[in-house]
Design a protein around this motif. Structure first.
Motif: not given
Lengths: 476, 534
Positions: A2, A4-9, A379, B92-95, B109, B113, B116
């Protein structure tokens, strides 16, 4: 995979101030103060307490809305005053958080002002040494926070040795500075080596006691142990510095070389056979003394152990993740064992990581082509695991979700380890560390396969999360 | 500046926050509900943390932290809050804001996010938490969320939880504000004042507020109400879904357990939808009994009251042998309580009373004046009450007050251990249920295991001096002889039959001050008073 460009999971790193605490807590009689809001200190204390199973006191300047608007000057001063009052430390490490950095507090200036007001000088013997380090969360990771703090410590003490014109007094010592936080057990093991070989050495930072303290008669306000201050001040006089780790830049070793003409050498963190070999070889080169028989015997015993288990490990596909240098050394070891580190990843953004890993693969097993990932979250690691299909995971306890979903074993190493005991006692360095780690990995594989002969055949079971469809299709 | 006056050695500014309950002194002059003192090493976290722990158990929501990586990293799956279905909340989700985002603003962003994540996870709701630097650089969370909400046709709710904007309690409020936006107007006329339904044909509905289903607590509570013929619409926020929360306004009554975090929401629901609320606790026999009876009384149905009594009789009879067994082993021991919220601290006082234990220290991170007043009424003279304590204060108090056991969270655990004091975790990390009847059994068993482990005997002898070993052996022998000479019942584990016999012999209830059991549960004959074993 997958995209993803913006969100860190599911982050695979911690933030810079946390790294600074790992460094500062290895200095004798030192307290740490985060300049920022209260939560940062509490969360990182919780994280460290959980991992090391020790009380971890970290102060905070507890910035409130007022501080955030008008600047944190008064709060920082008050925090320093209260920490001195209550803990009576010799050193205070002041690490900034993203809040203090963003409101633009000039921390070194505030500290100068504070020292003037309180009549605190720069004398190492008489005064309290305050070491500021800039560690906003939005810059890099805990690894860089750790390296930056060590650099700041060495700079502070090296500049404080008195007048510049004074001649250097060579001390025949060896500075040892790892770029990654090692476990207290690792530090103890390495100190033993230096005691036998170097006689006199300075190990910075020494968390072997401070993060793994024996139960004493009473509870000291600041954990005993840590690198003695006079030794840090003596580092510019040493005959050489040995940096452990070659992927990240060792700022403290560089500084000592550039500003104080202490020649700096760097070897990978001594995990596994060849890394430990180069560690000892480098020591022989620097110190000119032979390797103690004890270690030659341990080396033989490690070889013996490697022979014993080679069939269980040959071709076993592993995914390794964690901090850059640590992962690099682990990967080397896995390659030596005939394992296939199909996936090698670090959460920290590290420029040289991929090149270094490719180099070592080229050297040991050139036919082999691992997936190397840098600056990832869990992720992304999970997606990569789906593609690479490893049979074992090696890394910190946050990988347990992936391991569980795929029904493969996870050998816990690194930080954080919150779901098992003994993180502070995990030994990976030296020949003995290699043997212990080798046994852990082999036993994890034997446990998973429940057989003494067949190679591992763990197929991915139900794959949790969103990669599900692709994964199931892939299996079919 | 260091002086040894007061209860413990501490900073001048911290002194008003520590007090001792004295005889005849009604007013407890305890300072509380202020921001933590710089450099005092508070055990508290921040506004964001308060909001995160309250909202996080909403199982199917995306919890997106708008800020640098640390905030999301340390709070990843932080509560052992269990889910009976989807577990999106454990991700856990973070910008993961970087320097450039701080300089140029993180709105773009954030909005990307959200797009997305909504595309990948299709959540019914997104909570967007703001952190310290978002507050400083001034990202317009409201408008980003509003736009995203319209675009995706799901609630995208900003949680105003900038870390520096107060303390943990302010985070609770921010979380409640977010929940308010999820709760829909019920189909019936919401302005009609809710009256207790006496009709036995309509199933009354309640919400449980302030239970986070840590280790599965709620699963031991819900069935009790269901047996009483009550429908539990939603527990907030333990094991809750966005859909269930949206129906919360259909309830006839709210039961508030964690008053610190949820009273604000309960009051709002009363004002907005006319739903009254009652405070309740599901920990300990006394408080569970009270909760069931209060609820039945509220609905006024005789049938329901009977059902409640029947549940209590069956359940208490079922667990009492084990409670009594442990009580025999731990009574007279001294406990220290340091909790995040005051409601849990208060209910623990009663729990310990049921075990014949004495509370010698009690403190919270977020207590308010009324909470401490109530606490001071519930504890004995001499108990130390402390607000926003720090490690050095706690350590000194534990020693001075001769505590045998501490109940708190992870950071406090190792302080206790280093001092050789038993510890019991009543926080995020616990893996066994402590609420409900079986939960209380779990709790007392953990108290027993914590206090009775032989490890403490070894710890008392930290230094190995051959003579000291000798004398310890001798005193050990004397102790053993004393036990042998005394009642057989006191010597360790007992046979089940003996326990049963004892229950009827013992006057358990009168010793548990103020326990609200029906007379038939009171044990008839009284033994001698609990002699302190300290």
């Amino acid at each position: 995979m997958t995209k993803r460009n913006y969100a860190t999971v599911n982050p695979c790193v911690m933030c810079q101030p946390m790294g600074s605490a790992l460094a500062f807590k290895g200095i004798e009689n030192t307290m740490v103060l985060y300049h920022g809001s209260q939560g940062c200190s509490t969360y990182m204390r919780l994280h460290l307490a959980h991992h090391f199973r020790e009380p971890v006191d970290i102060a905070s300047s507890s910035l409130s809305e007022k501080g955030a608007v008008y600047g944190g000057r008064e709060n920082l001063k008050k925090g320093l005053r209260n920490v001195i009052n209550r803990y009576n430390p010799k050193v205070i490490g002041v690490a900034t958080t993203c809040l203090a950095e963003t409101i633009g507090d000039d921390v070194p200036a505030i500290i100068r002002e504070f020292k003037e007001e309180e009549g605190i000088g720069d004398d190492l013997e008489k005064d309290i040494i305050i070491v500021p380090v800039s560690t906003p969360s939005y810059g890099e990771s805990h690894v860089s926070g750790y390296i930056k703090a060590l650099d700041a410590i060495v700079r502070t003490f090296a500049e404080k040795t008195g007048d510049e014109s004074a001649e250097k007094v060579p001390n025949e010592k060896l500075n040892v500075i790892p770029v990654e936080s090692l476990s207290p057990a690792d530090v103890r093991e390495l100190k033993e080596v230096f005691e036998l070989m170097a006689g006199d050495y300075i190990f910075l930072p020494d968390i072997s006691e401070t993060f793994d303290a024996p139960l004493r008669e009473d509870l000291p306000k600041i954990a005993q142990g840590g690198t003695p201050l006079f030794e840090i001040a003596d580092m510019p006089n040493s005959q050489a510095s040995l940096g452990l780790g070659t992927v990240s830049k060792n700022l403290a070793v560089n500084y000592l070389e550039e500003s104080h003409d202490v020649p700096g050498y760097s070897v990978p963190i001594p995990i596994g056979l060849s890394n430990t070999d180069s560690f000892f070889t480098e020591l022989v080169k620097i110190l000119g003394c032979p390797i103690p028989v004890k270690y030659l015997q341990e080396r033989g015993r490690l070889l013996d152990a490697m022979v014993d288990v080679h069939k269980y490990l040959y071709g076993v596909k592993a995914a390794i993740y964690g901090d850059p240098d640590f992962v690099f050394s682990l990967t080397t070891f896995m390659l030596e064992l005939g394992m296939n580190p199909v996936l090698v990843a670090t959460g920290s953004k590290s420029r040289d990581f991929e090149a270094k890993v490719r180099q070592i693969v080229e050297k040991i097993n050139p036919e082999f082509e691992p997936v190397v990932l840098n600056g990832i979250d869990f992720d992304t690691l999970n997606d990569a695991v789906s593609q690479c299909n490893p049979e074992i995971l090696i890394g910190n306890s946050n990988g347990r979700y992936i391991a569980k979903a795929r029904n493969i074993p996870l050998v816990r190493v690194g930080l954080p380890i919150h779901d098992r005991v003994g993180a502070q006692r995990i030994l990976t360095v030296g020949y003995r560390g290699a043997m212990e780690f080798l046994d852990r990995i082999t036993n994890a594989i034997l446990e998973a396969t429940d057989t003494f002969t067949a190679p591992v055949q763990a197929e991915p079971t139900v794959h949790a999360g969103k990669g599900k469809e692709e994964c199931v299709e892939g299996i079919r | 500046m260091k002086e040894k006056i007061g209860i413990v050695d501490t900073l001048e500014e911290r002194k008003p926050y520590i007090t001792r309950k004295q005889e005849k002194e009604q007013e407890i002059p305890l300072a509380c509900d202020n921001n933590s003192l710089a450099g005092a090493i508070s055990q508290r976290a921040c506004v964001y943390s308060g909001a995160r722990v309250v909202l996080n158990p909403v199982t199917d929501a995306i919890h997106l932290v708008h800020g640098p990586i640390g905030c999301a990293g340390y709070t990843w799956d932080i509560r052992g809050a269990k889910s009976s279905g989807i577990e999106t909340n454990r991700t856990s989700f973070s910008t993961d804001m970087k320097e450039l985002d701080v300089v140029f603003g993180g709105e773009k962003k954030l909005s990307s996010a959200i797009d997305e994540l909504v595309g990948l996870y299709h959540p019914p709701v997104v909570f967007v938490y703001s952190t310290c630097i978002v507050g400083i650089i001034g990202d317009d969370l409201e408008s980003v969320c509003k736009t995203a909400s319209q675009k995706h046709n799901i609630p995208v709710i900003p949680v105003k939880s900038e870390g520096f904007k107060g303390n943990k309690s302010d985070g609770y409020k921010a979380a409640c504000d977010a929940l308010k936006k999820l709760i829909k107007k019920p189909p019936e006329d919401p302005t009609a004042k809710k009256a207790p339904r006496s009709s036995e044909t309509i199933k009354p509905k309640i919400n449980i507020l302030g239970d986070f289903n840590v280790a599965g607590d709620v699963w031991l509570i819900k069935p009790l109400f269901e047996k009483m013929g009550i429908e539990v619409i939603v527990s907030m926020t333990g094991d809750s879904t966005a859909e269930a929360i949206s129906r919360a306004a259909e309830a006839d009554l709210n039961l508030v357990q964690c008053s610190g975090s949820m009273t604000y929401l309960a009051k709002w629901m009363q004002m907005e939808y006319g739903i009254p609320y009652l405070n309740a606790s599901f920990f300990g026999i006394e408080d569970i009994s009270l909760a069931l009876r209060k609820t039945a009384d509220y609905f006024g149905s005789e049938k329901m009251k009977q059902q409640a009594e029947q549940i209590l009789e069956t359940e208490i009879n079922r667990i009492m042998p084990e409670i009594s067994r442990v009580r025999e082993r731990v009574k007279g021991k001294r406990a220290a309580i340091y909790m995040g919220g005051p409601a849990k601290a208060l209910t623990l006082i009663k729990g310990f009373a049921e075990l014949g234990m004495e509370v010698v220290i009690i403190g919270t991170q977020t207590g308010k004046k009324e909470d401490y007043e109530q606490i001071s009424y519930s504890v004995r003279d001499g108990t130390v009450i402390v607000d926003d304590a720090n490690p050095l204060e706690l350590a000194e108090l534990l020693v001075k007050q001769k505590a045998d056991l501490m109940v708190a969270g992870v950071k406090e655990r190792f302080i206790a251990y280093k001092l050789g004091i038993a510890f019991c975790d009543f926080n995020h990390d616990r893996v066994v249920e402590f609420e409900g009847f079986d939960g209380f059994v779990n709790f007392v068993q953990e108290v027993d295991a914590s206090i009775s482990s032989p490890v403490w005997k070894a710890v008392r002898q930290r230094t190995l001096i051959p003579e000291a070993v000798e004398s310890e052996n001798k005193s050990g022998k004397i102790e053993k002889a004393a036990v042998a000479a005394g009642s057989e019942k006191k010597s360790g584990r007992m046979e089940k039959a003996t326990v049963k016999e004892m229950i009827s012999e013992e006057n358990h209830a009168t010793e548990c001050k103020g326990i609200l059991l029906k007379p038939k549960f009171l044990h008839q004959k009284s033994e001698t008073a609990v002699e302190s074993q300290v």
